[in-house]
Design a protein around this motif. Structure first.
Motif, mmCIF file in Angstrom:
data_model
loop_
_atom_site.group_PDB
_atom_site.id
_atom_site.type_symbol
_atom_site.label_atom_id
_atom_site.label_comp_id
_atom_site.label_asym_id
_atom_site.label_seq_id
_atom_site.Cartn_x
_atom_site.Cartn_y
_atom_site.Cartn_z
ATOM 1 N N LEU A 52 0.845 -1.211 0.000
ATOM 2 C CA LEU A 52 0.000 0.000 0.000
ATOM 3 C C LEU A 52 0.878 1.258 0.000
ATOM 4 C CD1 LEU A 52 -3.007 -0.777 2.412
ATOM 5 C CD2 LEU A 52 -2.858 -1.062 -0.069
ATOM 6 N N ASN A 53 1.922 1.268 0.806
ATOM 7 C CA ASN A 53 2.828 2.421 0.822
ATOM 8 C C ASN A 53 3.465 2.665 -0.538
ATOM 9 O OD1 ASN A 53 3.010 3.868 3.342
ATOM 10 N ND2 ASN A 53 3.740 1.976 4.270
ATOM 11 N N SER A 54 3.797 1.563 -1.225
ATOM 12 C CA SER A 54 4.473 1.702 -2.518
ATOM 13 C C SER A 54 3.559 2.339 -3.562
ATOM 14 C CB SER A 54 4.969 0.340 -3.016
ATOM 15 O OG SER A 54 3.891 -0.418 -3.564
ATOM 16 N N ARG A 55 2.229 2.279 -3.346
ATOM 17 C CA ARG A 55 1.290 2.872 -4.302
ATOM 18 C C ARG A 55 0.587 4.125 -3.777
ATOM 19 N NH1 ARG A 55 0.604 -0.337 -9.130
ATOM 20 N NH2 ARG A 55 2.264 -1.871 -8.940
ATOM 21 N N THR A 56 1.025 4.606 -2.610
ATOM 22 C CA THR A 56 0.430 5.835 -2.057
ATOM 23 C C THR A 56 1.546 6.821 -1.687
ATOM 24 O OG1 THR A 56 0.342 4.803 0.163
ATOM 25 C CG2 THR A 56 -1.659 4.671 -1.177
ATOM 26 N N GLY A 107 4.384 6.442 -0.437
ATOM 27 C CA GLY A 107 5.024 6.228 0.868
ATOM 28 C C GLY A 107 4.275 6.873 2.015
ATOM 29 N N HIS A 108 2.944 6.750 1.987
ATOM 30 C CA HIS A 108 2.106 7.453 2.962
ATOM 31 C C HIS A 108 2.601 7.398 4.414
ATOM 32 C CE1 HIS A 108 -1.572 9.271 4.546
ATOM 33 N NE2 HIS A 108 -1.461 8.378 5.513
ATOM 34 N N THR A 109 2.708 6.199 4.996
ATOM 35 C CA THR A 109 3.120 6.157 6.415
ATOM 36 C C THR A 109 4.637 6.285 6.567
ATOM 37 O OG1 THR A 109 3.299 3.737 6.561
ATOM 38 C CG2 THR A 109 1.148 4.689 7.024
ATOM 39 N N TRP A 110 5.389 6.088 5.483
ATOM 40 C CA TRP A 110 6.848 6.190 5.550
ATOM 41 C C TRP A 110 7.296 7.645 5.726
ATOM 42 C CZ3 TRP A 110 7.615 2.616 0.689
ATOM 43 C CH2 TRP A 110 7.458 1.275 1.088
ATOM 44 N N LYS A 111 6.411 8.571 5.403
ATOM 45 C CA LYS A 111 6.793 9.988 5.496
ATOM 46 C C LYS A 111 6.772 10.506 6.923
ATOM 47 C CE LYS A 111 5.692 11.416 0.786
ATOM 48 N NZ LYS A 111 4.527 11.655 -0.077
ATOM 49 N N ARG A 112 6.247 9.709 7.848
ATOM 50 C CA ARG A 112 6.196 10.152 9.240
ATOM 51 C C ARG A 112 7.609 10.298 9.794
ATOM 52 N NH1 ARG A 112 0.937 7.923 12.087
ATOM 53 N NH2 ARG A 112 2.303 8.314 13.849
#
Ligand SMILES: [Ca+2]
Lengths: 197, 197
Positions: B143-147, B149-154
């Motif tokens: 999911l992060n790979s297609r958004t 890096g949504h939660t990875w940006k925290r």
């Protein structure tokens, strides 16, 4: 595309099932349930209610595979309300087209497995398909019983249609059928389901 | 309460899992995913990705039972972000209490089965638990790979922490691990995941 890439592409594509809304609403906040949540719920129900299915030889793994994938075809075809006669007219055609588009993302052997599971579910001839169908009928009924008959209040629905819709439970899961009848009669008593339209 | 009534009460109670929100967002509309959707997704992944698990003897039925029920304990305990060190301090304690409350709605034999499956999943000692853990790591990564890096940006997340979090895949599903490293490196290149905080 390599085998693993196709599998991952499929896994990413089916994220869309979480956007396909059903008529049922959730007990707590009354928002519409989506197909991924519904499929998850059925699959836990398969684990918990297996003993009530008339044939104890039912293959639980196969039944769980069916409940978890049975609505994938709605990703492109959409959900069709079970009491919507018009929508149900071309439902199968739309779903076959959708299955073709979706399952072909997978490697061929898995494409064949998903087709086979979905067709078996739709045909309702095997014990696993009948068990999955019982769960698929009972889950929205349980939600309706705790949301003041949410979808039952629609003008085209009545007691006979709900019982007819759940008839597969009568011979295939008699204890569950008895619950269904009790729930339906209680809803009628409470004015949440009409006897005639 | 009779056996079937307890089972139905449990099925109704777990509707609440659909309200437990995760940190990940869906690819299409970027709303937060909930635990029921996540559990559904893992369970389809178990069917599709089994061949990449190092031990081909893995029992798919047991693995699917684990993926479908593994987050039920979050109904009363809530979801804890995997990179939240403070929240993870008392996570297990909160989840054990939650499991006790939830599973005891079931008849005793099923209460024992659900406890056993959840504990086995948490301990990660058996092949089925390791396979389920691989899927549980990989799904939010996809999911992060297609958004973007949504939660990875925290602020508390970085490349090493993501790789560390997914380390179970390295020995247990080498082909999937290779994908993980590619996805992570691509995210770093795109500025969606920092190398150091
Ligand atoms: Ca979790």
């Amino acid at each position: 595309m390599g085998r693993l890439k196709r599998q991952l592409e499929f896994i990413i594509e089916i994220d869309k099932l979480k956007h396909i809304l059903r008529q049922s609403v959730l007990i707590q906040d009354r928002r519409n349930e989506n197909d991924a949540e519904h499929s998850w719920h059925l699959t836990v129900m398969a684990m918990v209610l297996k003993e009530h299915f008339v044939d104890q030889d039912v293959d639980l793994l196969k039944a769980m595979k069916m409940t978890i994938i049975h609505d994938l075809v709605e990703i492109y075809a959409g959900d069709t309300f079970c009491y919507d006669d018009e929508g149900n007219g071309d439902k199968l055609e739309r779903e076959i087209e959708s299955a073709g588009k979706l399952f072909s993302i997978l490697p061929e052997d898995q494409e064949a497995e998903f087709w086979s599971l979905w067709e078996e579910f739709e045909e309702r001839n095997t014990k696993e398909a009948k068990f999955a169908a019982c769960l698929d009928r009972m889950q929205p009924l349980l939600l309706n019983s705790r949301t003041e008959g949410h979808t039952w209040k629609r003008p085209e629905v009545n007691r006979d249609k709900v019982l007819e819709r759940n008839m597969i439970l009568k011979d295939n899961a008699p204890a569950l059928w008895q619950e269904v009848v009790e729930i339906v009669d209680r809803a009628v008593d409470r004015g949440q389901l009409r006897v005639t339209n």
